[in-house]
Write a protein that holds these residues in place. Structure first.
Motif, PDB file in Angstrom:
ATOM      1  N   LYS A  26      23.689 -31.912 -13.031  1.00 30.31           N
ATOM      2  CA  LYS A  26      25.040 -31.440 -12.721  1.00 30.31           C
ATOM      3  C   LYS A  26      25.739 -32.297 -11.668  1.00 30.31           C
ATOM      4  O   LYS A  26      26.816 -31.937 -11.203  1.00 30.31           O
ATOM      5  CB  LYS A  26      24.982 -29.990 -12.219  1.00 30.31           C
ATOM      6  CG  LYS A  26      24.491 -28.992 -13.254  1.00 30.31           C
ATOM      7  CD  LYS A  26      25.506 -28.778 -14.347  1.00 30.31           C
ATOM      8  CE  LYS A  26      25.034 -27.740 -15.338  1.00 30.31           C
ATOM      9  NZ  LYS A  26      25.968 -27.548 -16.435  1.00 30.31           N
ATOM     10  N   ARG A  27      25.106 -33.392 -11.223  1.00 33.79           N
ATOM     11  CA  ARG A  27      25.765 -34.206 -10.212  1.00 33.79           C
ATOM     12  C   ARG A  27      27.017 -34.820 -10.840  1.00 33.79           C
ATOM     13  O   ARG A  27      27.025 -35.175 -12.033  1.00 33.79           O
ATOM     14  CB  ARG A  27      24.824 -35.292  -9.699  1.00 33.79           C
ATOM     15  CG  ARG A  27      24.630 -36.426 -10.665  1.00 33.79           C
ATOM     16  CD  ARG A  27      23.487 -37.316 -10.233  1.00 33.79           C
ATOM     17  NE  ARG A  27      23.462 -38.535 -11.018  1.00 33.79           N
ATOM     18  CZ  ARG A  27      23.094 -38.608 -12.279  1.00 33.79           C
ATOM     19  NH1 ARG A  27      22.734 -37.516 -12.931  1.00 33.79           N
ATOM     20  NH2 ARG A  27      23.084 -39.762 -12.930  1.00 33.79           N
ATOM     21  N   PRO A  28      28.074 -34.953 -10.005  1.00 35.37           N
ATOM     22  CA  PRO A  28      29.329 -35.431 -10.599  1.00 35.37           C
ATOM     23  C   PRO A  28      29.255 -36.914 -10.927  1.00 35.37           C
ATOM     24  O   PRO A  28      28.646 -37.701 -10.203  1.00 35.37           O
ATOM     25  CB  PRO A  28      30.357 -35.139  -9.506  1.00 35.37           C
ATOM     26  CG  PRO A  28      29.579 -35.105  -8.238  1.00 35.37           C
ATOM     27  CD  PRO A  28      28.224 -34.598  -8.569  1.00 35.37           C
ATOM     28  N   GLU A  47      43.226 -23.950  -9.494  1.00 30.53           N
ATOM     29  CA  GLU A  47      42.165 -23.282  -8.746  1.00 30.53           C
ATOM     30  C   GLU A  47      42.606 -21.948  -8.202  1.00 30.53           C
ATOM     31  O   GLU A  47      41.781 -21.110  -7.871  1.00 30.53           O
ATOM     32  CB  GLU A  47      41.658 -24.194  -7.634  1.00 30.53           C
ATOM     33  CG  GLU A  47      40.845 -25.350  -8.203  1.00 30.53           C
ATOM     34  CD  GLU A  47      40.272 -26.225  -7.122  1.00 30.53           C
ATOM     35  OE1 GLU A  47      40.696 -26.067  -5.976  1.00 30.53           O
ATOM     36  OE2 GLU A  47      39.416 -27.056  -7.440  1.00 30.53           O
ATOM     37  N   PHE A  50      41.609 -19.997 -11.328  1.00 29.40           N
ATOM     38  CA  PHE A  50      40.192 -20.028 -11.688  1.00 29.40           C
ATOM     39  C   PHE A  50      39.342 -20.383 -10.473  1.00 29.40           C
ATOM     40  O   PHE A  50      38.512 -21.275 -10.512  1.00 29.40           O
ATOM     41  CB  PHE A  50      39.948 -21.056 -12.793  1.00 29.40           C
ATOM     42  CG  PHE A  50      40.768 -20.799 -14.017  1.00 29.40           C
ATOM     43  CD1 PHE A  50      40.390 -19.813 -14.925  1.00 29.40           C
ATOM     44  CD2 PHE A  50      41.920 -21.509 -14.264  1.00 29.40           C
ATOM     45  CE1 PHE A  50      41.146 -19.571 -16.056  1.00 29.40           C
ATOM     46  CE2 PHE A  50      42.669 -21.274 -15.391  1.00 29.40           C
ATOM     47  CZ  PHE A  50      42.294 -20.291 -16.290  1.00 29.40           C
ATOM     48  N   ARG A  53      35.522 -20.695 -10.514  1.00 26.70           N
ATOM     49  CA  ARG A  53      34.838 -21.842 -11.099  1.00 26.70           C
ATOM     50  C   ARG A  53      34.185 -22.722 -10.038  1.00 26.70           C
ATOM     51  O   ARG A  53      33.304 -23.518 -10.349  1.00 26.70           O
ATOM     52  CB  ARG A  53      35.810 -22.681 -11.911  1.00 26.70           C
ATOM     53  CG  ARG A  53      36.290 -21.938 -13.140  1.00 26.70           C
ATOM     54  CD  ARG A  53      37.088 -22.867 -14.032  1.00 26.70           C
ATOM     55  NE  ARG A  53      37.682 -22.147 -15.127  1.00 26.70           N
ATOM     56  CZ  ARG A  53      37.041 -21.829 -16.245  1.00 26.70           C
ATOM     57  NH1 ARG A  53      35.771 -22.159 -16.374  1.00 26.70           N
ATOM     58  NH2 ARG A  53      37.650 -21.188 -17.203  1.00 26.70           N
ATOM     59  N   ARG A  56      30.637 -22.015 -10.164  1.00 24.20           N
ATOM     60  CA  ARG A  56      30.028 -21.971 -11.494  1.00 24.20           C
ATOM     61  C   ARG A  56      28.668 -22.638 -11.516  1.00 24.20           C
ATOM     62  O   ARG A  56      27.740 -22.148 -12.157  1.00 24.20           O
ATOM     63  CB  ARG A  56      30.945 -22.654 -12.510  1.00 24.20           C
ATOM     64  CG  ARG A  56      32.167 -21.837 -12.849  1.00 24.20           C
ATOM     65  CD  ARG A  56      33.158 -22.700 -13.590  1.00 24.20           C
ATOM     66  NE  ARG A  56      32.682 -23.012 -14.921  1.00 24.20           N
ATOM     67  CZ  ARG A  56      33.033 -22.325 -16.003  1.00 24.20           C
ATOM     68  NH1 ARG A  56      33.837 -21.296 -15.888  1.00 24.20           N
ATOM     69  NH2 ARG A  56      32.593 -22.651 -17.183  1.00 24.20           N
ATOM     70  N   ARG A  57      28.563 -23.745 -10.842  1.00 21.66           N
ATOM     71  CA  ARG A  57      27.275 -24.442 -10.869  1.00 21.66           C
ATOM     72  C   ARG A  57      26.183 -23.588 -10.264  1.00 21.66           C
ATOM     73  O   ARG A  57      25.061 -23.545 -10.753  1.00 21.66           O
ATOM     74  CB  ARG A  57      27.389 -25.770 -10.128  1.00 21.66           C
ATOM     75  CG  ARG A  57      28.189 -26.800 -10.903  1.00 21.66           C
ATOM     76  CD  ARG A  57      28.560 -27.952 -10.041  1.00 21.66           C
ATOM     77  NE  ARG A  57      27.389 -28.623  -9.476  1.00 21.66           N
ATOM     78  CZ  ARG A  57      27.459 -29.559  -8.534  1.00 21.66           C
ATOM     79  NH1 ARG A  57      28.635 -29.917  -8.070  1.00 21.66           N
ATOM     80  NH2 ARG A  57      26.387 -30.122  -8.066  1.00 21.66           N
ATOM     81  N   GLY A 652      32.993 -27.878 -24.439  1.00 24.88           N
ATOM     82  CA  GLY A 652      33.177 -28.840 -23.337  1.00 24.88           C
ATOM     83  C   GLY A 652      33.511 -28.164 -22.038  1.00 24.88           C
ATOM     84  O   GLY A 652      34.308 -28.655 -21.259  1.00 24.88           O
ATOM     85  N   GLY A 653      32.899 -26.992 -21.829  1.00 28.30           N
ATOM     86  CA  GLY A 653      33.180 -26.171 -20.649  1.00 28.30           C
ATOM     87  C   GLY A 653      33.072 -26.934 -19.359  1.00 28.30           C
ATOM     88  O   GLY A 653      33.540 -28.051 -19.254  1.00 28.30           O
ATOM     89  N   VAL A 654      32.440 -26.368 -18.366  1.00 27.09           N
ATOM     90  CA  VAL A 654      32.397 -27.023 -17.060  1.00 27.09           C
ATOM     91  C   VAL A 654      31.611 -28.308 -17.136  1.00 27.09           C
ATOM     92  O   VAL A 654      30.569 -28.332 -17.699  1.00 27.09           O
ATOM     93  CB  VAL A 654      31.728 -26.097 -16.039  1.00 27.09           C
ATOM     94  CG1 VAL A 654      31.592 -26.824 -14.717  1.00 27.09           C
ATOM     95  CG2 VAL A 654      32.531 -24.869 -15.869  1.00 27.09           C
TER      96      VAL A 654
END
Lengths: 654, 291
Positions: A26-28, A47, A50, A53, A56-57, A652-654
């Protein structure tokens, strides 16, 4: 809480790699944009809507760890903590007789289902620490669930029970249950049956007592199901075929076991058609039907005549609108109607009386074709002959081993003659003859006079058909799977062609040959009884497989039957319908009928449950099912994974 | 190679096509209010002392007995000034916005040179660069291409700084064409106003790339500004991407609205569009028009 497999708890150590993997994946990743200000302008509004979010991670990681925890605990198989009180015990006796399959009131619950729901109320008071055993009461009692099981397994077993046995020995089942219950103090019994404590005065059939009277004096707590007593069923089905007649007669016996007249419809249909070689040649077809009024408490005989040129599997069905279906069907295997080839073998001119008789009787004999040949010409014909064909040697003997066919000889003398000839004689008259032998049925031989002939020397197992003063002049026997009939005289040397007995004798001869291979098998049986198939197998057959074909795909099961002494013994066939016994290179159908006379007499519940079912005080853990908890945990984990995927990865969510 | 042989063929085709498009306004293009020495007759006026006698129409005098002097149209030079955005944000896109802008500049410059206009190209980012000034004649096109080829992007877009430098150094009309992505959100408006203040006939060509309005989705990403290198971590959800698309299109509409409000001809060119089509569309929309 305890665990059956606590070692599996180490699986939770996977939480660390899962978390690291999660953070790693999950690293950007860097994404160069021409103007970050535009994105910031977007994020400022986005934001606000949402805001969740942002976490979310963390939520995704938490769900993954939760799923791992559920799987780990499920694999470790949790059980409730030890209960200091001694376990309670219940032994359930389930009546598996066919009457429990009756549906009272048309399409309602079966009696077994109704009893099961009430039994669940009793089981709901027990918890995982308690013990339940289930005894099945059929023709013989058997333990279906040992006393080590809990109430949840008992519920699942009761749901799977399929009553259909022709009778139930409740006494023996209760004895077995008491024996099991004696291993634990204060174990209780519970009987599930459709037989109340008092006989309602319905007639008992053929001297067989109803189960009601068996229980009249019983003291077993019970749940009694059943409200209707009107039932009719088939108690017999017989198919009669005559040689040379392409129609078969069906004899059906239907019984009205209720106290009211019933108007029923009897229908007969082919489920499968077979040719003379046993090959399947056709599918289901109606054969006939007839309306049958059934008087109360009586057996009604019904006779139908159907076309049976080919054989097949025949089903008779009685539609009386009654609650019990299992006794409304009866099954029979109808033999295919073979058409033999007839070969007359003679050295010179054949006996004109014999040839003439075969020509005259050809329609009646239903022969496929007939040949005239010599012993040398028979060599070419032999490969075409089969088990239903007939070879007649007229004043000559085979010059080699007998062909694969039935054989008739008229004064055959030689080393390969099936019955050896003895001393010649003249002016012979029949001294005695075997009137009970099927070959001589309705044949009168008093006027027979033989000008010249010879005595015959029968071998062991041969039957002497006709004996003259000096010895046998007609003998019948078997050589392998073929049948042999030998006469010590030629027809033209006697007055036999002039007698009425002559055509009757020939017709009996062909009938006796024709059913040879079919009579070697037994083709019918009853539910719950072992069935010996008879001797119709190729030599060397050591095992037979038995397939249950039911009424075409309703159920399927295969048994392997050992062959001992040349006779396979089929196991106790548990369901009515058609079974196919298969062995190397061949198969044979067997019809198994229910015909449980006692079960057709349905009794209505009297409301007298005796002392009623036992009651158990419900504990807090009663709804805890350790047997399925691990499955529930696994299912919850899978559900969470799906939710996580939908929330965070779909589209293609988060 | 940015300008290959096929590109030169494309330029020639564009020159021919541009002549047809510009032919209709040719006369008016160079027409000014000043009276000049061209051969094109404009009007008569009464003779006054000091007028050159060669302009006296003696035929009229013979007919009416009064002296009248003929006046003629005066032609003037038109100067084309290409302001090319060379900031780092132009180095973006599936087809690189800066490449598209340079090709466009070369094509427009060639059309202008072929139209006997003078041409100046000035790249800008933080401010105007030296540029290439006062090209004339078709033969100067190779000088133009040689200049554009090695140009590189750097710095931030600052149209305000570019507009502060004096750009109008020619007499006559100066048509200034700004080719930029205008990603100077706070300063593009003031920059354009500054250019208008220099009495330039301003025209705006907005260069955009498909990747700008449909960025990639999926997963956690770290946004890095191409000009400032500033970062921002986001989760590129479908919702966020959709919201960004809305914002970007809003920005495009904002720039277009500003230009319309200030009577600046505005055209939008996508990098994926064929060059010929893009140039012809620009000419048809009034680019290089002197009115």
């Amino acid at each position: 809480m305890r665990f059956i497999h606590p070692d599996f708890l180490w699986l939770f150590a996977l939480a660390l790699p899962v978390a690291l993997l999660h953070l790693w994946t999950k690293r950007p990743r860097q994404y160069v944009v021409p103007c970050l200000a535009l994105w910031q302008r977007t994020l400022a509004a986005h934001e606000r809507r949402f805001g969740v979010r942002k976490i979310r991670r963390l939520v995704s990681l938490a769900i993954h760890l939760l799923v791992l925890g559920l799987f780990t605990i499920g694999a470790a198989r949790p059980r409730p903590a030890e209960d200091p009180r001694p376990p309670r015990a219940l032994v359930i006796i389930a009546d598996l007789s066919a009457g429990m399959a009756a549906r009272d009131g048309g399409a309602g619950l079966t009696r077994m289902q109704a009893a099961r729901w009430r039994a669940h109320e009793v089981l709901d008071g027990l918890d995982a620490a308690d013990r339940v055993a289930v005894v099945g009461a059929g023709r013989r009692p058997r333990l279906l669930l040992p006393l080590a099981a809990g109430p949840w397994r008992a519920k699942r077993l009761l749901a799977a029970l399929d009553p259909g046995e022709p009778s139930a020995d409740l006494h023996a089942a209760i004895d077995l249950a008491r024996t099991i219950a004696s291993s634990l103090p204060e174990a209780k019994l519970l009987l599930l049956t459709d037989r109340g404590g008092v006989d309602q005065g319905l007639p008992e059939w053929q001297g067989q007592p109803g189960k009601a009277s068996l229980l009249a004096a019983g003291d077993v707590p019970r749940i009694v199901a059943g409200t209707s007593s009107a039932n009719a069923g088939l108690v017999g089905l017989r198919v009669e075929q005559r040689w040379g007649q392409p129609r078969a007669r069906i004899f059906v016996r239907a019984r009205n076991a209720s106290d009211a007249r019933l108007d029923a419809t009897l229908s007969v249909r082919w489920l499968l058609r077979m040719d003379a070689e046993g090959r399947e040649v056709g599918q289901a077809a109606e054969a006939g039907s007839v309306a049958v009024p059934l008087d109360p408490g009586r057996i009604t005989n019904v006779e139908l005549e159907i076309a049976a040129g080919q054989g097949g599997l025949l089903e008779a069905h009685l539609d009386a609108g009654d609650p019990l279906a299992i006794d409304d069907d009866a099954f029979a295997v109808v033999f295919p109607h073979p058409r033999p080839r007839v070969v007359v073998v003679a050295e010179g001119e054949p006996d004109p009386f014999l040839v003439g008789a075969i020509e005259v009787l050809s329609d009646s004999l239903d022969a496929e074709e007939s040949f005239l040949t010599t012993p040398a010409g028979l060599v070419d014909l032999a490969p075409r002959l089969g088990a239903s064909d007939v070879v007649i040697f007229d004043r000559c003997a085979p010059d080699r081993a007998l062909p694969l066919a039935n054989v008739v000889t008229f004064r055959a003398e030689g080393p390969f003659a099936p019955v050896q000839a003895g001393a010649a004689a003249e002016r012979l008259t029949p001294w005695t003859w075997d009137r009970r032998h099927p070959l001589l049925a309705q044949v009168a031989l008093e006027p027979l006079r033989v000008g010249k002939g010879c005595m015959l020397v029968p071998t062991d197992g041969d039957a002497v058909l006709v004996r003259a003063e000096k010895g046998p002049i007609a003998v019948a026997g078997e050589r392998g799977r073929m049948r042999v009939v030998a006469f010590g005289f030629a027809a033209k040397d006697s007055n036999l062609p002039l007698l009425v007995a002559y055509p009757l004798l020939l017709k009996n001869l062909f009938s006796w040959f024709a059913f040879d291979r079919w009579l070697a098998f037994r083709t019918e049986g009853r539910v719950g009884e072992p069935i010996g198939l008879g001797e119709g197998f190729r030599e060397g057959t050591t095992s037979v497989e038995l397939d249950y074909e039911g009424k075409w795909g309703v159920r399927h099961k295969t048994w392997v039957c050992e062959v001992e002494g040349g006779t396979p013994l089929l196991p106790e066939c548990p369901w009515p319908g058609f079974y196919r016994a298969r062995w190397g290179g061949g198969h044979q159908w067997v019809a198994v009928n229910f015909q449980g006379h006692e079960e057709s007499v349905l009794r209505a519940a009297t409301g007298d449950d005796g002392e009623g079912p036992p009651r158990f005080e419900r504990t807090a853990r009663a709804s805890f099912d350790p047997e399925t908890l691990w499955l529930q945990l696994a299912a919850a984990g899978m559900a969470l994974l799906v939710i996580e995927w939908v929330m965070f990865h779909r589209g293609g969510g988060v | 190679m940015l300008f290959d042989e096929s590109f030169l063929h494309t330029l020639e085709y564009l020159n021919v096509a541009a002549r047809k498009i510009l032919a209709g306004e040719k006369a008016a293009e160079r027409e000014t209010l000043r009276r000049g020495g061209s051969i094109e007759f404009r009007d008569y006026r009464s003779y006054s002392v000091g007028d050159e006698l060669r302009y006296v129409d003696w035929n009229v005098y013979a007919r009416h007995g009064h002296l009248f002097v003929k006046e003629f149209m005066a032609e003037q030079d038109v100067h084309v000034l290409l302001l090319l955005d060379a900031s780092a944000s132009m180095d973006f896109g599936r087809a690189r916005k800066f490449d598209a802008a340079r090709r466009l500049a070369a094509a427009i410059g060639y059309v202008a040179l072929g139209n006997f206009d003078s041409l100046t190209v000035i790249p800008f980012s933080g401010g105007p660069q030296a540029g290439l000034r006062d090209l004339r004649g078709k033969s100067a096109v190779f000088q133009l291409l040689r200049y554009l080829e090695p140009l590189a992007t750097s710095g931030v877009t600052d149209l305000r700084a570019a507009s502060r430098a004096p750009l109008r150094k020619h007499r006559g009309r100066t048509v200034a064409i700004v080719m930029s992505d205008f990603l100077d959100l706070e300063g593009y408006a003031e920059g354009l106003k500054g250019l208008l203040a220099q009495r330039l006939q301003l025209q705006a060509v907005h260069v955009i790339d498909e990747l700008e309005w449909s960025p990639e989705e999926g997963g956690a990403i770290r946004l890095v500004d191409a000009e400032t290198r500033g970062t921002r971590d986001v989760e590129a959800t479908a919702d966020l991407v959709a919201a960004y698309k809305t914002t970007f299109h809003g920005f495009l509409d904002e720039v277009q609205g500003f230009c319309r409000g200030h009577e600046i001809p505005y055209a939008r060119v996508a990098t994926a569009a064929p060059l010929e089509k893009a140039v012809i569309e620009l000419l048809q929309k009034g680019l290089l028009s002197r009115r």
